[in-house]
Design a protein around this motif. Structure first.
Motif, PDB file in Angstrom:
ATOM      1  N   ASN A   1      -5.863   5.666   5.435  1.00 24.80           N
ATOM      2  CA  ASN A   1      -5.523   6.368   4.189  1.00 24.80           C
ATOM      3  C   ASN A   1      -4.584   7.540   4.456  1.00 24.80           C
ATOM      4  N   GLU A   2      -4.768   8.222   5.581  1.00 28.91           N
ATOM      5  CA  GLU A   2      -3.877   9.322   5.939  1.00 28.91           C
ATOM      6  C   GLU A   2      -2.463   8.814   6.224  1.00 28.91           C
ATOM      7  N   ILE A   3      -2.379   7.676   6.923  1.00 25.78           N
ATOM      8  CA  ILE A   3      -1.066   7.079   7.208  1.00 25.78           C
ATOM      9  C   ILE A   3      -0.394   6.641   5.911  1.00 25.78           C
ATOM     10  N   ILE A   4      -1.165   6.029   5.022  1.00 29.90           N
ATOM     11  CA  ILE A   4      -0.625   5.589   3.728  1.00 29.90           C
ATOM     12  C   ILE A   4      -0.082   6.778   2.943  1.00 29.90           C
ATOM     13  N   GLN A   5      -0.837   7.870   2.895  1.00 29.99           N
ATOM     14  CA  GLN A   5      -0.385   9.062   2.173  1.00 29.99           C
ATOM     15  C   GLN A   5       0.860   9.654   2.820  1.00 29.99           C
ATOM     16  N   ALA A   6       0.882   9.681   4.143  1.00 29.80           N
ATOM     17  CA  ALA A   6       2.030  10.264   4.849  1.00 29.80           C
ATOM     18  C   ALA A   6       3.300   9.453   4.622  1.00 29.80           C
ATOM     19  N   GLN A   7       3.180   8.122   4.570  1.00 25.27           N
ATOM     20  CA  GLN A   7       4.359   7.270   4.366  1.00 25.27           C
ATOM     21  C   GLN A   7       4.784   7.212   2.910  1.00 25.27           C
ATOM     22  N   GLY A   8       3.881   7.576   2.002  1.00 31.27           N
ATOM     23  CA  GLY A   8       4.203   7.552   0.575  1.00 31.27           C
ATOM     24  C   GLY A   8       3.411   6.479  -0.134  1.00 31.27           C
ATOM     25  N   SER A   9       2.219   6.850  -0.607  1.00 30.85           N
ATOM     26  CA  SER A   9       1.302   5.860  -1.187  1.00 30.85           C
ATOM     27  C   SER A   9       1.841   5.277  -2.491  1.00 30.85           C
ATOM     28  N   LYS A  10       1.388   4.080  -2.790  1.00 31.47           N
ATOM     29  CA  LYS A  10       1.718   3.386  -4.034  1.00 31.47           C
ATOM     30  C   LYS A  10       0.417   3.087  -4.772  1.00 31.47           C
TER      31      LYS A  10
ATOM     32  N   LEU B   1       0.805  -1.225   0.000  1.00 33.41           N
ATOM     33  CA  LEU B   1       0.000   0.000   0.000  1.00 33.41           C
ATOM     34  C   LEU B   1       0.835   1.271   0.000  1.00 33.41           C
ATOM     35  N   CYS B   2       2.018   1.224   0.632  1.00 36.45           N
ATOM     36  CA  CYS B   2       2.823   2.442   0.750  1.00 36.45           C
ATOM     37  C   CYS B   2       4.264   2.091   1.088  1.00 36.45           C
ATOM     38  N   GLU B   3       5.096   3.124   1.198  1.00 41.18           N
ATOM     39  CA  GLU B   3       6.490   2.941   1.592  1.00 41.18           C
ATOM     40  C   GLU B   3       6.570   2.567   3.070  1.00 41.18           C
ATOM     41  N   VAL B   4       7.485   1.691   3.403  1.00 40.42           N
ATOM     42  CA  VAL B   4       7.682   1.310   4.803  1.00 40.42           C
ATOM     43  C   VAL B   4       9.112   1.565   5.263  1.00 40.42           C
ATOM     44  N   ASN B   5      10.017   1.844   4.322  1.00 39.22           N
ATOM     45  CA  ASN B   5      11.407   2.127   4.682  1.00 39.22           C
ATOM     46  C   ASN B   5      11.554   3.616   4.995  1.00 39.22           C
ATOM     47  N   LEU B   6      11.324   3.975   6.229  1.00 41.01           N
ATOM     48  CA  LEU B   6      11.352   5.366   6.654  1.00 41.01           C
ATOM     49  C   LEU B   6      12.563   5.610   7.548  1.00 41.01           C
ATOM     50  N   ASN B   7      13.248   6.729   7.314  1.00 38.69           N
ATOM     51  CA  ASN B   7      14.351   7.056   8.219  1.00 38.69           C
ATOM     52  C   ASN B   7      13.778   7.611   9.521  1.00 38.69           C
ATOM     53  N   PRO B   8      14.573   7.683  10.580  1.00 36.24           N
ATOM     54  CA  PRO B   8      14.043   8.121  11.884  1.00 36.24           C
ATOM     55  C   PRO B   8      13.363   9.487  11.848  1.00 36.24           C
ATOM     56  N   GLU B   9      13.872  10.409  11.051  1.00 42.01           N
ATOM     57  CA  GLU B   9      13.255  11.741  10.974  1.00 42.01           C
ATOM     58  C   GLU B   9      11.863  11.653  10.358  1.00 42.01           C
ATOM     59  N   GLN B  10      11.744  10.900   9.260  1.00 37.32           N
ATOM     60  CA  GLN B  10      10.427  10.715   8.637  1.00 37.32           C
ATOM     61  C   GLN B  10       9.462  10.058   9.614  1.00 37.32           C
ATOM     62  N   LEU B  11       9.963   9.055  10.319  1.00 41.66           N
ATOM     63  CA  LEU B  11       9.119   8.324  11.265  1.00 41.66           C
ATOM     64  C   LEU B  11       8.563   9.279  12.326  1.00 41.66           C
TER      65      LEU B  11
ATOM     66  N   ILE C   1       5.852  11.696  10.803  1.00 41.70           N
ATOM     67  CA  ILE C   1       4.580  11.031  10.482  1.00 41.70           C
ATOM     68  C   ILE C   1       3.806  10.706  11.755  1.00 41.70           C
ATOM     69  N   VAL C   2       4.501  10.179  12.756  1.00 40.07           N
ATOM     70  CA  VAL C   2       3.825   9.794  13.998  1.00 40.07           C
ATOM     71  C   VAL C   2       3.276  11.028  14.712  1.00 40.07           C
ATOM     72  N   ARG C   3       4.033  12.106  14.735  1.00 39.39           N
ATOM     73  CA  ARG C   3       3.549  13.331  15.373  1.00 39.39           C
ATOM     74  C   ARG C   3       2.290  13.854  14.683  1.00 39.39           C
ATOM     75  N   ARG C   4       2.266  13.726  13.354  1.00 31.94           N
ATOM     76  CA  ARG C   4       1.142  14.271  12.588  1.00 31.94           C
ATOM     77  C   ARG C   4      -0.067  13.352  12.589  1.00 31.94           C
ATOM     78  N   GLU C   5       0.163  12.048  12.423  1.00 30.90           N
ATOM     79  CA  GLU C   5      -0.940  11.091  12.242  1.00 30.90           C
ATOM     80  C   GLU C   5      -1.247  10.276  13.488  1.00 30.90           C
ATOM     81  N   ARG C   6      -0.402  10.370  14.517  1.00 30.55           N
ATOM     82  CA  ARG C   6      -0.551   9.616  15.773  1.00 30.55           C
ATOM     83  C   ARG C   6      -0.216   8.137  15.627  1.00 30.55           C
TER      84      ARG C   6
END
Length: 511
Positions: free
Chosen positions: A401-410, A219-229, A232-237
């Motif tokens: 869907n918000e989490i998918i978009q934040a991580q980078g949807s496919k 569904l989306c990207e899962v290889n996130l660096n610590p900054e991205q992580l 995303i968590v701060r924004r989407e919980r």
């Protein structure tokens, strides 16, 4: 070039959590210093020092006499280009091996012993053979609960820790062994939609047909660096990401790299692995799912209760609020086994589709409800109803869907592999048993998880009536060789037992 230095060469070999160096047999340093194959060497460049296992080669196309080749794992630890000059020395043997030998002889180790062992392992002072000796020495029942606490604490301290600066950071973990059990992909959006912080970092499959990261990757990207992580968590919980990019309890990854090929899976290592990773990821509240069934990882209730006590003992002493749910592990959860098929099941549940697998939906709601009850503003017993309302209202789907978009949807295409074989019943009856292990093997033989669209699609579950010729499940594959292997394995043992309703195994634990 100096006679005591070698030019660094990147060999582009993935050695999976082990530093490996390659030196030509005709190399002057190799001959002068008396290095031996499989010995440990120290490679130095300025202030960076890396320990590696030495492999000796005779092929100059791999490495020439004036070069030192490094595997991908080792090369990435140097911030330089190929051709840099490095110095080579014999590595000092790990002093903590004395503690491992004492453990092999049945002695009890203390916190300092485990700290020393874990430090040496994470600094690559141990070879895989030495790590295997440690795992065997501490496996099964050879650690008492205090030693388990010492090991967990040492593993936790081997790397970085995330601090979310919040009083309640939730997480869940299933000990595994049940195909199709993708509850995390439903629990996270439900709990995050409730407003609780749930940063879920998961592994990829090693011996199973799919891990949470493999399935989420549909569904989306899962290889996130610590900054991205963090962002995303701060924004989407919440998030559903691969945990390999952060340096969280790194000694655990090095132990797993040896455990899996040897099929070593002791309770002590299981508890220490899970809790060290969760604490390093900043969790304050954790829910553990222990499925119990005849072909699950835990097969008897007494084993589950003993395991629960270990989790609670260690969690309590490391200031982790921990609860354990013992769940029904008699059969796979959902219908799909394999990344694409499991992602399909998850999306059907999130979309409240009438054809969604009910067992996956119910288990996820119960798990999410228990986590929601960690919230001090929620009264005990109300969690399930809150989770159900979040799912049925569409808020969980919106959050996913918000989490998918934040991580980078496919582009989402969950079509299973085009090569399809139907496994049919040979007689009438009731489905009384489904072998989790065999179904997982068939799905892996079909190509999962490497081939994302490969796997098994179950059409019959426990208690379903079956007529001779009815389809029990479909095997999907992308390549003919995988397809043939999976069909042959299913022909030998299709994993289903048909009988009378009186033969149907009762669940050892219900919600």
């Amino acid at each position: 070039m100096s006679t005591d230095t070698l030019q660094l060469r990147r060999t582009a070999i993935d050695t999976y959590h082990e530093n490996v160096a390659y030196m030509h047999r005709e190399c002057g340093i190799y001959r002068a210093e008396g290095f031996q194959a499989l010995s440990k060497i120290q490679v130095s460049l300025d202030d960076t020092k890396v320990l590696a296992v030495l492999n000796v080669v005779d092929d100059a196309s791999i490495v020439q006499p004036g070069e030192l080749g490094l595997s991908e794992q080792a090369f990435e630890q140097f911030s330089c280009e190929e051709g840099c000059l490095v110095t080579i020395n014999h590595a000092e043997p790990p002093k903590s091996m004395d503690a491992v030998r004492r453990k092999i002889n049945g002695e009890r180790l203390d916190q300092a012993d485990f700290n020393s062992i874990c430090n040496d392992i994470v600094e690559s002072r141990y070879s895989k053979m030495e790590i295997a000796a440690f795992l065997v020495a501490t496996g099964q029942n050879s650690l008492d609960r205090d030693e388990l606490l010492y090991l967990t604490r040492a593993m936790l301290q081997s790397g970085d820790r995330i601090d979310w600066d919040e009083p309640l950071v939730a997480d869940k973990h299933c000990i595994g062994g049940i195909p199709g059990n993708r509850t995390s992909m439903l629990v996270v959006p439900i709990v995050a939609a409730h407003g609780m912080l749930i940063p879920k970092t998961s592994s990829r499959a090693i011996t199973s047909p799919a891990g949470t990261s493999d399935t989420m990757e549909m569904l989306c990207e899962v290889n996130l660096n610590p900054e991205q992580l963090h962002d995303i968590v701060r924004r989407e919980r919440g998030c559903l990401a691969w945990g390999g990019t952060a340096r969280l309890a790194p000694v655990d990854d090095m132990l797993i790299a040896v455990e899996r090929p040897l099929s070593i899976d002791s309770q002590s290592q299981l508890v220490a692995s899970i809790l060290s990773k969760k604490l390093a990821a900043g969790s304050t509240h954790l829910l553990i799912d222990i499925p119990v069934g005849p072909s699950a990882k835990v097969r008897q209730m007494r084993q589950a209760l003993a395991l629960r006590k270990l989790f609670e003992f260690v969690g309590d002493r490391l200031n982790l609020h921990l609860e354990v749910m013992i769940t029904d592990g008699r059969q796979p959860i959902g219908r799909g086994i394999g990344p694409a098929l499991e992602a399909r099941d998850v999306m059907l549940v999130l979309q409240n589709d009438p054809g969604a697998p009910e067992d996956l939906r119910q288990k996820s709601l119960h798990l999410a409800g228990r986590i929601i009850e960690f919230d001090p503003d929620v009264r005990g017993g109300q969690g399930y109803a809150i989770a159900r309302d979040i799912l049925e209202s569409g808020r969980a789907c919106a959050k996913m869907n918000e989490i998918i978009q934040a991580q980078g949807s496919k582009p989402i295409d969950l079509t299973p592999g085009s090569l399809c074989h139907e496994v049919v019943a040979q007689n009438d009856g009731i489905v009384t048993e489904i072998d989790n292990l065999q179904m997982a093997k068939i799905a892996r033989m079909a190509g999962a998880p490497m081939m994302k669209r490969a796997g098994v699609d179950l059409l019959k579950k426990l208690g379903n009536p079956v007529k001779k010729g009815d389809v029990l499940y479909r095997i999907h594959a992308e390549f003919p060789a995988d397809f043939t292997f999976a069909k042959d394995l299913a022909a030998q043992n299709h994993g289903y037992t048909l009988g009378d309703s009186v033969d149907l195994l009762k669940p050892l634990m219900a919600f």
